[in-house]
Design a protein around this motif. Sequence first.
Motif, mmCIF file in Angstrom:
data_model
loop_
_atom_site.group_PDB
_atom_site.id
_atom_site.type_symbol
_atom_site.label_atom_id
_atom_site.label_comp_id
_atom_site.label_asym_id
_atom_site.label_seq_id
_atom_site.Cartn_x
_atom_site.Cartn_y
_atom_site.Cartn_z
ATOM 1 N N SER A 172 -5.836 1.797 -5.334
ATOM 2 C CA SER A 172 -4.521 2.355 -5.656
ATOM 3 C C SER A 172 -3.384 1.624 -4.963
ATOM 4 O O SER A 172 -2.260 1.590 -5.460
ATOM 5 N N GLY A 173 -3.661 1.071 -3.781
ATOM 6 C CA GLY A 173 -2.583 0.478 -2.994
ATOM 7 C C GLY A 173 -1.668 1.530 -2.400
ATOM 8 O O GLY A 173 -0.550 1.229 -1.974
ATOM 9 N N GLU A 174 -2.152 2.781 -2.343
ATOM 10 C CA GLU A 174 -1.326 3.876 -1.836
ATOM 11 C C GLU A 174 -2.003 4.633 -0.699
ATOM 12 O O GLU A 174 -1.527 5.687 -0.294
ATOM 13 N N THR A 175 -3.103 4.113 -0.177
ATOM 14 C CA THR A 175 -3.788 4.775 0.931
ATOM 15 C C THR A 175 -2.901 4.769 2.160
ATOM 16 O O THR A 175 -2.467 3.706 2.623
ATOM 17 N N ASN A 176 -2.631 5.947 2.688
ATOM 18 C CA ASN A 176 -1.641 6.089 3.755
ATOM 19 C C ASN A 176 -1.989 5.261 4.990
ATOM 20 O O ASN A 176 -1.117 4.621 5.589
ATOM 21 N N THR A 177 -3.267 5.232 5.367
ATOM 22 C CA THR A 177 -3.686 4.472 6.541
ATOM 23 C C THR A 177 -3.369 2.990 6.387
ATOM 24 O O THR A 177 -2.889 2.335 7.323
ATOM 25 N N LEU A 178 -3.602 2.462 5.196
ATOM 26 C CA LEU A 178 -3.330 1.043 4.951
ATOM 27 C C LEU A 178 -1.831 0.763 4.903
ATOM 28 O O LEU A 178 -1.379 -0.289 5.381
ATOM 29 N N LEU A 179 -1.059 1.681 4.325
ATOM 30 C CA LEU A 179 0.390 1.492 4.256
ATOM 31 C C LEU A 179 1.006 1.430 5.649
ATOM 32 O O LEU A 179 1.866 0.587 5.932
ATOM 33 N N LYS A 180 0.561 2.316 6.539
ATOM 34 C CA LYS A 180 1.082 2.310 7.910
ATOM 35 C C LYS A 180 0.745 0.997 8.618
ATOM 36 O O LYS A 180 1.591 0.415 9.308
ATOM 37 N N VAL A 193 -2.283 -10.067 2.979
ATOM 38 C CA VAL A 193 -2.590 -10.177 1.556
ATOM 39 C C VAL A 193 -3.047 -8.815 1.055
ATOM 40 O O VAL A 193 -3.778 -8.100 1.759
ATOM 41 N N ALA A 194 -2.629 -8.438 -0.148
ATOM 42 C CA ALA A 194 -3.103 -7.201 -0.777
ATOM 43 C C ALA A 194 -3.861 -7.541 -2.044
ATOM 44 O O ALA A 194 -3.382 -8.317 -2.875
ATOM 45 N N VAL A 195 -5.031 -6.945 -2.186
ATOM 46 C CA VAL A 195 -5.848 -7.070 -3.395
ATOM 47 C C VAL A 195 -6.012 -5.660 -3.951
ATOM 48 O O VAL A 195 -6.673 -4.822 -3.344
ATOM 49 N N THR A 196 -5.373 -5.382 -5.090
ATOM 50 C CA THR A 196 -5.341 -4.005 -5.601
ATOM 51 C C THR A 196 -5.553 -3.958 -7.114
ATOM 52 O O THR A 196 -5.590 -4.976 -7.788
ATOM 53 N N ASN A 197 -5.670 -2.721 -7.592
ATOM 54 C CA ASN A 197 -5.683 -2.468 -9.033
ATOM 55 C C ASN A 197 -4.321 -2.007 -9.529
ATOM 56 O O ASN A 197 -4.183 -1.644 -10.697
ATOM 57 N N ASN A 198 -3.345 -1.995 -8.643
ATOM 58 C CA ASN A 198 -2.039 -1.423 -8.973
ATOM 59 C C ASN A 198 -0.913 -2.397 -8.611
ATOM 60 O O ASN A 198 -0.506 -2.468 -7.448
ATOM 61 N N PRO A 199 -0.388 -3.140 -9.577
ATOM 62 C CA PRO A 199 0.662 -4.118 -9.272
ATOM 63 C C PRO A 199 1.965 -3.495 -8.787
ATOM 64 O O PRO A 199 2.802 -4.184 -8.199
ATOM 65 N N ASP A 200 2.142 -2.200 -9.019
ATOM 66 C CA ASP A 200 3.368 -1.520 -8.604
ATOM 67 C C ASP A 200 3.175 -0.703 -7.322
ATOM 68 O O ASP A 200 4.002 0.147 -6.991
ATOM 69 N N SER A 201 2.098 -0.948 -6.609
ATOM 70 C CA SER A 201 1.797 -0.144 -5.422
ATOM 71 C C SER A 201 2.769 -0.438 -4.286
ATOM 72 O O SER A 201 3.372 -1.516 -4.207
ATOM 73 N N HIS A 202 2.878 0.530 -3.379
ATOM 74 C CA HIS A 202 3.708 0.341 -2.190
ATOM 75 C C HIS A 202 3.093 -0.698 -1.258
ATOM 76 O O HIS A 202 3.818 -1.399 -0.537
ATOM 77 N N LEU A 203 1.773 -0.809 -1.254
ATOM 78 C CA LEU A 203 1.120 -1.791 -0.384
ATOM 79 C C LEU A 203 1.589 -3.198 -0.708
ATOM 80 O O LEU A 203 1.825 -4.009 0.193
ATOM 81 N N ASN A 204 1.760 -3.497 -1.977
ATOM 82 C CA ASN A 204 2.204 -4.827 -2.384
ATOM 83 C C ASN A 204 3.586 -5.171 -1.843
ATOM 84 O O ASN A 204 3.921 -6.351 -1.684
ATOM 85 N N GLU A 205 4.388 -4.137 -1.561
ATOM 86 C CA GLU A 205 5.739 -4.370 -1.062
ATOM 87 C C GLU A 205 5.748 -4.792 0.404
ATOM 88 O O GLU A 205 6.703 -5.418 0.870
ATOM 89 N N TYR A 206 4.681 -4.456 1.141
ATOM 90 C CA TYR A 206 4.637 -4.740 2.577
ATOM 91 C C TYR A 206 4.008 -6.080 2.914
ATOM 92 O O TYR A 206 4.188 -6.589 4.026
#
Length: 250
Positions: A172-180, A193-206
């Motif tokens: 998802s790229g939205e796991t809170n632990t990873l975002l922090k 680097v982020a490897v996700t299934n969600n190109p619009d995830s918040h993780l990709n922004e960080y």
Amino acid sequence: MGKLLDAFSNALPELTHSEKHVLYYIEHHLDASKTMPLTKMAEENSVSTTTIIRLCHKLGFEGFSEFKYFLKGMEQTSLPENMDPIERYQKDITDSLGRLNPDDLERIASSIEEAERIVIISVGLTKMIGEYLSKRLMQMNRSSTYIYESHMVDLISNWIGKNDLVIFISSSGETNTLLKAADKLDHLNVQTVAVTNNPDSHLNEYVRFAISAPVQKVSYEGYDVSARSSLMMLADLVFEYYLKHITEKE
């Protein structure tokens, strides 16, 4: 473990006894909890409203209202479009490959080569993919540290170096632990680097570099049962571009 506890299993070690008590209560009174006022919830559990708000924050929500909104959507089922699963997989993979930019994979390959140390982070159902990528890199004598426990993820900013590379793998790229963790590393100017299934995830922004293979979201009675196979494909592409990168330099 129930659906709610399963959804927040990574946060459980961080909760106090009182906070766990509230979470267990909600698990066993899910329908009532969806509409229960904050003061009533505190009364039912013999805790303060502050304890419940603190619980919500630790679970990644801004407050009790946002948490209840999440609870209301837990039982929802979102099934795939009415197409054969093979056709759906073909469509997802074709669409995903069409979105990938070879330059992004080249940059990631270069970062892997230049990094003093590689750390791969993946939790939950993506845990096995992180381990898989770590072992593939080991085949090329490129060692890495693989982390899948949330409390270890929380501590990474204490020991990571500015010349290291951290690879996050998340559906998802939205796991809170990873975002922090990604936010902290961004402020420390660590390569990520982020490897996700969600190109619009918040993780990709960080992160510094991101690659995604979007798949159709599928949930059943609150469980995310979306395909993870596309993440394995991305892991293989990261490895093969790294292999290509180092062999072309020889």
